[in-house]
Design a protein around this motif. Structure first.
Motif, short mmCIF file in Angstrom:
data_model
loop_
_atom_site.label_atom_id
_atom_site.label_comp_id
_atom_site.label_asym_id
_atom_site.label_seq_id
_atom_site.Cartn_x
_atom_site.Cartn_y
_atom_site.Cartn_z
N ARG A 30 43.91 -5.65 25.92
CA ARG A 30 45.00 -6.53 26.34
C ARG A 30 46.01 -6.80 25.23
O ARG A 30 47.07 -7.40 25.49
CB ARG A 30 44.45 -7.83 26.86
N SER A 71 51.47 0.08 35.75
CA SER A 71 50.98 -1.29 35.82
C SER A 71 49.67 -1.38 35.06
O SER A 71 49.11 -0.35 34.65
CB SER A 71 50.80 -1.74 37.27
N ARG A 72 49.18 -2.58 34.88
CA ARG A 72 47.91 -2.74 34.17
C ARG A 72 47.17 -3.96 34.69
O ARG A 72 47.78 -4.90 35.20
CB ARG A 72 48.14 -2.86 32.66
N ASP A 73 45.85 -3.91 34.52
CA ASP A 73 44.98 -5.02 34.85
C ASP A 73 44.12 -5.27 33.61
O ASP A 73 43.15 -4.54 33.37
CB ASP A 73 44.10 -4.68 36.06
N ASN A 74 44.50 -6.27 32.83
CA ASN A 74 43.80 -6.51 31.57
C ASN A 74 42.35 -6.98 31.78
O ASN A 74 41.51 -6.76 30.92
CB ASN A 74 44.57 -7.51 30.72
N LYS A 76 40.38 -5.70 33.79
CA LYS A 76 39.60 -4.48 34.04
C LYS A 76 39.81 -3.43 32.97
O LYS A 76 39.33 -2.30 33.11
CB LYS A 76 39.97 -3.90 35.41
#
Length: 124
Positions: A30, A71-74, A76
């Motif tokens: 992250r 996009s991102r999912d910190n 995960k």
């Protein structure tokens, strides 16, 4: 050591869509900007998209702007590349990479860790 593992590539018809995923190991995901690059046979690796640590700033190459979304999912440890309206010229091996702080955003030299790549093939 950071490990990046891409998935989601495959064979798709022109005009179709794919979503690539890249899962990163470690607790520092992250904190870093991430990027997607691609390399077609006989060509140099080229910039596709990049996203900052929080996900609120993105940049794209002109060739994919308006068709691809990063996009991102910190939570995960995952960064995504949604690819729509695919064209034959999008055929390449796609790599995710972690940015080296302070380096250029749109060249491979600005990234210090790379995944193994995932093949995307677009047929007409």
């Amino acid at each position: 050591q950071v490990q990046l593992v891409e998935s989601g590539g495959g064979l798709v018809q022109a005009g179709g869509s794919l979503r690539l995923s890249c899962v990163a190991s470690g607790r520092t995901f992250r904190s870093y900007r991430m990027g997607w690059f691609r390399q077609a046979p006989g060509k140099e690796r080229e910039f596709v998209a990049t996203i900052n640590w929080s996900g609120d700033s993105t940049d794209y190459s002109d060739s994919v702007k308006g068709r691809f979304t990063i996009s991102r999912d910190n939570a995960k440890n995952t960064v995504y590349l949604q690819m729509n309206s695919l064209r034959r010229e999008d055929t390449a091996v796609y790599y995710c990479a972690r940015h080296r702080i302070g380096s250029v955003l749109t060249t491979p030299g600005g990234y210090e860790y790379w995944g193994q790549g995932t093949q995307v093939t677009v047929s007409s």
